[in-house]
Design a protein around this motif. Structure first.
Motif, PDB file in Angstrom:
ATOM      1  N   LEU A  83       0.869  -1.182   0.000  1.00  0.00           N
ATOM      2  CA  LEU A  83       0.000   0.000   0.000  1.00  0.00           C
ATOM      3  C   LEU A  83       0.903   1.228   0.000  1.00  0.00           C
ATOM      4  O   LEU A  83       1.951   1.232   0.653  1.00  0.00           O
ATOM      5  N   VAL A  84       0.471   2.264  -0.725  1.00  0.00           N
ATOM      6  CA  VAL A  84       1.310   3.470  -0.833  1.00  0.00           C
ATOM      7  C   VAL A  84       0.453   4.708  -0.619  1.00  0.00           C
ATOM      8  O   VAL A  84      -0.651   4.810  -1.159  1.00  0.00           O
ATOM      9  N   ASP A  85       0.978   5.626   0.175  1.00  0.00           N
ATOM     10  CA  ASP A  85       0.380   6.961   0.321  1.00  0.00           C
ATOM     11  C   ASP A  85       1.365   7.960  -0.251  1.00  0.00           C
ATOM     12  O   ASP A  85       2.551   7.915   0.091  1.00  0.00           O
ATOM     13  N   VAL A  86       0.885   8.865  -1.101  1.00  0.00           N
ATOM     14  CA  VAL A  86       1.776   9.889  -1.667  1.00  0.00           C
ATOM     15  C   VAL A  86       1.392  11.238  -1.065  1.00  0.00           C
ATOM     16  O   VAL A  86       0.235  11.651  -1.147  1.00  0.00           O
ATOM     17  N   TYR A 139       8.295  14.999  -2.656  1.00  0.00           N
ATOM     18  CA  TYR A 139       7.170  14.178  -2.152  1.00  0.00           C
ATOM     19  C   TYR A 139       7.662  13.269  -1.017  1.00  0.00           C
ATOM     20  O   TYR A 139       8.848  12.950  -0.939  1.00  0.00           O
ATOM     21  N   THR A 140       6.706  12.864  -0.191  1.00  0.00           N
ATOM     22  CA  THR A 140       6.980  11.774   0.759  1.00  0.00           C
ATOM     23  C   THR A 140       6.075  10.608   0.385  1.00  0.00           C
ATOM     24  O   THR A 140       4.853  10.782   0.257  1.00  0.00           O
ATOM     25  N   LEU A 141       6.674   9.448   0.156  1.00  0.00           N
ATOM     26  CA  LEU A 141       5.903   8.235  -0.159  1.00  0.00           C
ATOM     27  C   LEU A 141       5.930   7.322   1.063  1.00  0.00           C
ATOM     28  O   LEU A 141       7.015   7.035   1.593  1.00  0.00           O
ATOM     29  N   LYS A 142       4.763   6.903   1.514  1.00  0.00           N
ATOM     30  CA  LYS A 142       4.719   5.952   2.635  1.00  0.00           C
ATOM     31  C   LYS A 142       4.495   4.556   2.056  1.00  0.00           C
ATOM     32  O   LYS A 142       3.410   4.263   1.543  1.00  0.00           O
ATOM     33  N   LEU A 143       5.524   3.716   2.118  1.00  0.00           N
ATOM     34  CA  LEU A 143       5.454   2.369   1.551  1.00  0.00           C
ATOM     35  C   LEU A 143       5.085   1.383   2.657  1.00  0.00           C
ATOM     36  O   LEU A 143       5.827   1.241   3.632  1.00  0.00           O
ATOM     37  N   MET A 144       3.928   0.743   2.532  1.00  0.00           N
ATOM     38  CA  MET A 144       3.511  -0.232   3.545  1.00  0.00           C
ATOM     39  C   MET A 144       3.676  -1.641   2.972  1.00  0.00           C
ATOM     40  O   MET A 144       2.955  -2.037   2.056  1.00  0.00           O
ATOM     41  N   ASN A 145       4.663  -2.349   3.501  1.00  0.00           N
ATOM     42  CA  ASN A 145       4.947  -3.707   3.035  1.00  0.00           C
ATOM     43  C   ASN A 145       4.096  -4.702   3.831  1.00  0.00           C
ATOM     44  O   ASN A 145       4.352  -4.944   5.007  1.00  0.00           O
ATOM     45  N   LEU A 146       3.072  -5.252   3.196  1.00  0.00           N
ATOM     46  CA  LEU A 146       2.152  -6.152   3.905  1.00  0.00           C
ATOM     47  C   LEU A 146       2.562  -7.616   3.802  1.00  0.00           C
ATOM     48  O   LEU A 146       1.814  -8.491   4.233  1.00  0.00           O
ATOM     49  N   ILE A 196       5.692   0.351   7.840  1.00  0.00           N
ATOM     50  CA  ILE A 196       5.455   1.488   6.943  1.00  0.00           C
ATOM     51  C   ILE A 196       6.777   2.243   6.838  1.00  0.00           C
ATOM     52  O   ILE A 196       7.319   2.678   7.857  1.00  0.00           O
ATOM     53  N   ARG A 197       7.298   2.382   5.608  1.00  0.00           N
ATOM     54  CA  ARG A 197       8.565   3.108   5.439  1.00  0.00           C
ATOM     55  C   ARG A 197       8.287   4.416   4.701  1.00  0.00           C
ATOM     56  O   ARG A 197       7.936   4.412   3.524  1.00  0.00           O
ATOM     57  N   GLU A 240      -0.180   5.224  -8.123  1.00  0.00           N
ATOM     58  CA  GLU A 240      -0.889   6.274  -7.376  1.00  0.00           C
ATOM     59  C   GLU A 240      -0.903   7.566  -8.177  1.00  0.00           C
ATOM     60  O   GLU A 240       0.119   7.980  -8.744  1.00  0.00           O
ATOM     61  N   LYS A 241      -2.069   8.212  -8.205  1.00  0.00           N
ATOM     62  CA  LYS A 241      -2.166   9.505  -8.910  1.00  0.00           C
ATOM     63  C   LYS A 241      -1.559  10.603  -8.055  1.00  0.00           C
ATOM     64  O   LYS A 241      -1.718  10.599  -6.831  1.00  0.00           O
ATOM     65  N   SER A 242      -0.882  11.545  -8.708  1.00  0.00           N
ATOM     66  CA  SER A 242      -0.364  12.706  -7.997  1.00  0.00           C
ATOM     67  C   SER A 242      -0.350  13.890  -8.962  1.00  0.00           C
ATOM     68  O   SER A 242      -0.978  13.821 -10.036  1.00  0.00           O
ATOM     69  N   SER A 243       0.394  14.918  -8.643  1.00  0.00           N
ATOM     70  CA  SER A 243       0.469  16.085  -9.554  1.00  0.00           C
ATOM     71  C   SER A 243       1.859  16.690  -9.463  1.00  0.00           C
ATOM     72  O   SER A 243       2.577  16.507  -8.483  1.00  0.00           O
ATOM     73  N   PHE A 244       2.201  17.407 -10.525  1.00  0.00           N
ATOM     74  CA  PHE A 244       3.504  18.109 -10.591  1.00  0.00           C
ATOM     75  C   PHE A 244       3.209  19.579 -10.823  1.00  0.00           C
ATOM     76  O   PHE A 244       2.410  19.933 -11.706  1.00  0.00           O
TER      77      PHE A 244
END
Ligand code: SF4
Ligand code: SF4
Length: 463
Positions: free
Chosen positions: A357-360, A380-387, A419-420, A456-460
């Protein structure tokens, strides 16, 4: 001559049904065998499963464990997280729908054969019968005055009940704290406060519910017995007495003048909830079928056909010609369809659950930065959740924005079940044809397994 005998028998039955504990007579037969089969099956699974280990990612753990502290549910090779709550909700919905389907088909079948209350009451009354004797001996013992013999017998019974209740509590808590770690702390009386609370609570609960309250739970406490009627219709099979065949009942059977019921009262004596099925369908009946076993034996003895008491629907008893097979009943079709849909949803959700799971999050400090080379950078900060249960390397890429690239580190390791948060900088050429907020995609893929990928969608942001 019939009336006085019948009255005496009725008085005895009333005594049996209304005074003190119900001490049901033991009975043999196919439903009793099925009931004990279910006791063995469910309890072998319950007491045994927590002792099975599972090897995963080079380490050994308990195969089935609700690890509340680390918010994980281990089911053999499957590890579920709070993010899988939908899956757990679906399991509950499937169980409820299956229960509705079984109830619509054959009444309280679950109550009679698989409900923990029935199962533990069977175990506790079995112990009681081994120590105190058969139902008559138990009735006599309860009615008699306190004596040394009675005190010893009662103490032995309650001690054995307590042992079963304590072991049941240890097993139950062993599904939340690994049982091999829990047991030594229980023996040394050094359990943590939460374990101690649940051990005492669950042992007391088992002892009171199965030993002391028993059928009163089914009669007065169980909410299911109150709303089960909603799922019934006249075609639902239940344990029922064939009134047309049995009446007029008489203990002096006369061919052509009396029914097949000889008014022996054995069906009442074996009933664990103390009811008389000949009075019709009652909410206290748990559909255990023991009265069928008892009555079939009586029918065999008097040479009458079996099944005076049997699983039958209201329609089948009153107007057999109107009885419809189960597969033509709309209610059954609806429950079966819902069950299939929910099972399908469960399988689909399990198949498509991601182990990543990823949060951007955009960097809130600065919207954009212009470099000396004339490029625009966004942070950006990406939160990588390794399940998964193993450490994994993930590769981060960007797409959907012309010329965009990651500046610096693209590969990150996340420990299992963690979560990294990682900082990622994206650079894009300053292009006069583009300005303002532009859509962009982050693709994060496991280095060792391409099927584990999240987009994951994001914007620049450009000037
Ligand atoms: S066991 Fe059968 S025969 Fe005896 S009282 Fe019950 S219904 Fe009648
Ligand atoms: S009436 Fe028969 S089926 Fe119902 S609870 Fe009593 S013994 Fe079981």
């Amino acid at each position: 001559m019939d009336r006085p005998v019948s009255k005496v028998r009725e008085a005895k039955l009333e005594l049996y049904r209304k005074k003190g504990n119900i001490h049901a007579k033991e009975v043999t037969g196919r439903f009793n065998t099925l009931r004990w089969g279910m006791v063995w099956l469910t309890q072998t699974i319950f007491y045994g499963l927590c002792w099975i280990n599972w090897e995963s990612a080079g380490s050994v753990r308990q195969a089935v464990l609700f690890d509340i502290a680390h918010e994980k549910l281990y089911l053999f090779g499957l590890v579920l997280w709070p993010q899988d709550a939908l899956l757990l909700a679906l399991v509950l919905i499937i169980a409820a729908t299956a229960l509705f389907l079984v109830t619509a088909l054959a009444g309280r079948l679950f109550c009679g054969f698989a409900c923990p209350q029935t199962v533990y009451t069977s175990i506790f009354t079995w112990i009681e019968a081994r120590i105190e004797g058969d139902h008559l001996a138990r009735l006599r013992l309860d009615a008699g005055p306190m004596s040394l013999r009675k005190l010893l017998i009662k103490t032995a019974k309650h001690s054995l009940w307590a042992i079963v209740a304590i072991w049941t509590a240890v097993t139950f808590v062993g599904y939340f704290t690994p049982i091999r770690e829990l047991l030594p702390t229980v023996v040394a009386l050094k359990t943590g406060p939460w374990e101690a609370f649940w051990l005492i609570f669950y042992a007391a609960f088992t002892y009171v519910q199965a030993g002391l309250a028993r059928e009163a739970v089914c009669q007065h406490m169980c909410p299911y017995s109150r709303f089960q009627g909603v799922m019934f219709d006249p075609a639902t099979s239940n344990v029922a007495y064939d009134r047309q065949r049995g009446e007029p009942r008489s203990n002096r059977r006369q061919a052509g003048q009396t029914g097949d019921c000889i008014d022996c009262g054995i069906c009442v004596q074996v009933c664990p909830t103390g009811i008389d099925i000949r009075d019709g369908l009652q909410y206290q009946c748990i559909n255990c079928g023991l009265c069928i076993d008892a009555c079939d034996q009586v029918m065999e003895k008097i040479g009458a056909p079996l099944g005076l008491i049997r699983f039958a629907s209201e329609t089948a008893l009153v107007a057999p010609e109107k009885h419809r097979p189960w597969y033509t009943r709309p209610r059954i079709g609806a429950y079966a369809a819902l069950l299939l849909i929910f099972c399908g949803m469960g399988v689909w959700t399990l198949e498509h659950r991601s182990l990543l799971l990823v949060d951007v999050l955009r960097d809130r400090g600065a919207l954009l930065r212009e470099t000396a080379e004339g490029e625009i950078e966004n942070a950006y900060t990406l939160k990588l959740m390794n399940l998964s249960e193993v450490p994994r390397d993930f590769i981060v890429r960007v797409a959907g924005m012309p010329g965009a690239r990651i500046v610096g580190e693209e590969r990150f390791t996340a420990e299992p079940g963690s979560i990294r948060p990682v900082s990622v900088t994206v650079a894009a050429p300053s292009d006069s044809s583009l300005s303002g907020i532009q859509p962009m995609l982050f693709s994060i893929q496991a280095a060792d397994d391409r099927s584990i990928e999240v987009v994951e969608k994001s914007s620049f942001i450009l000037p």
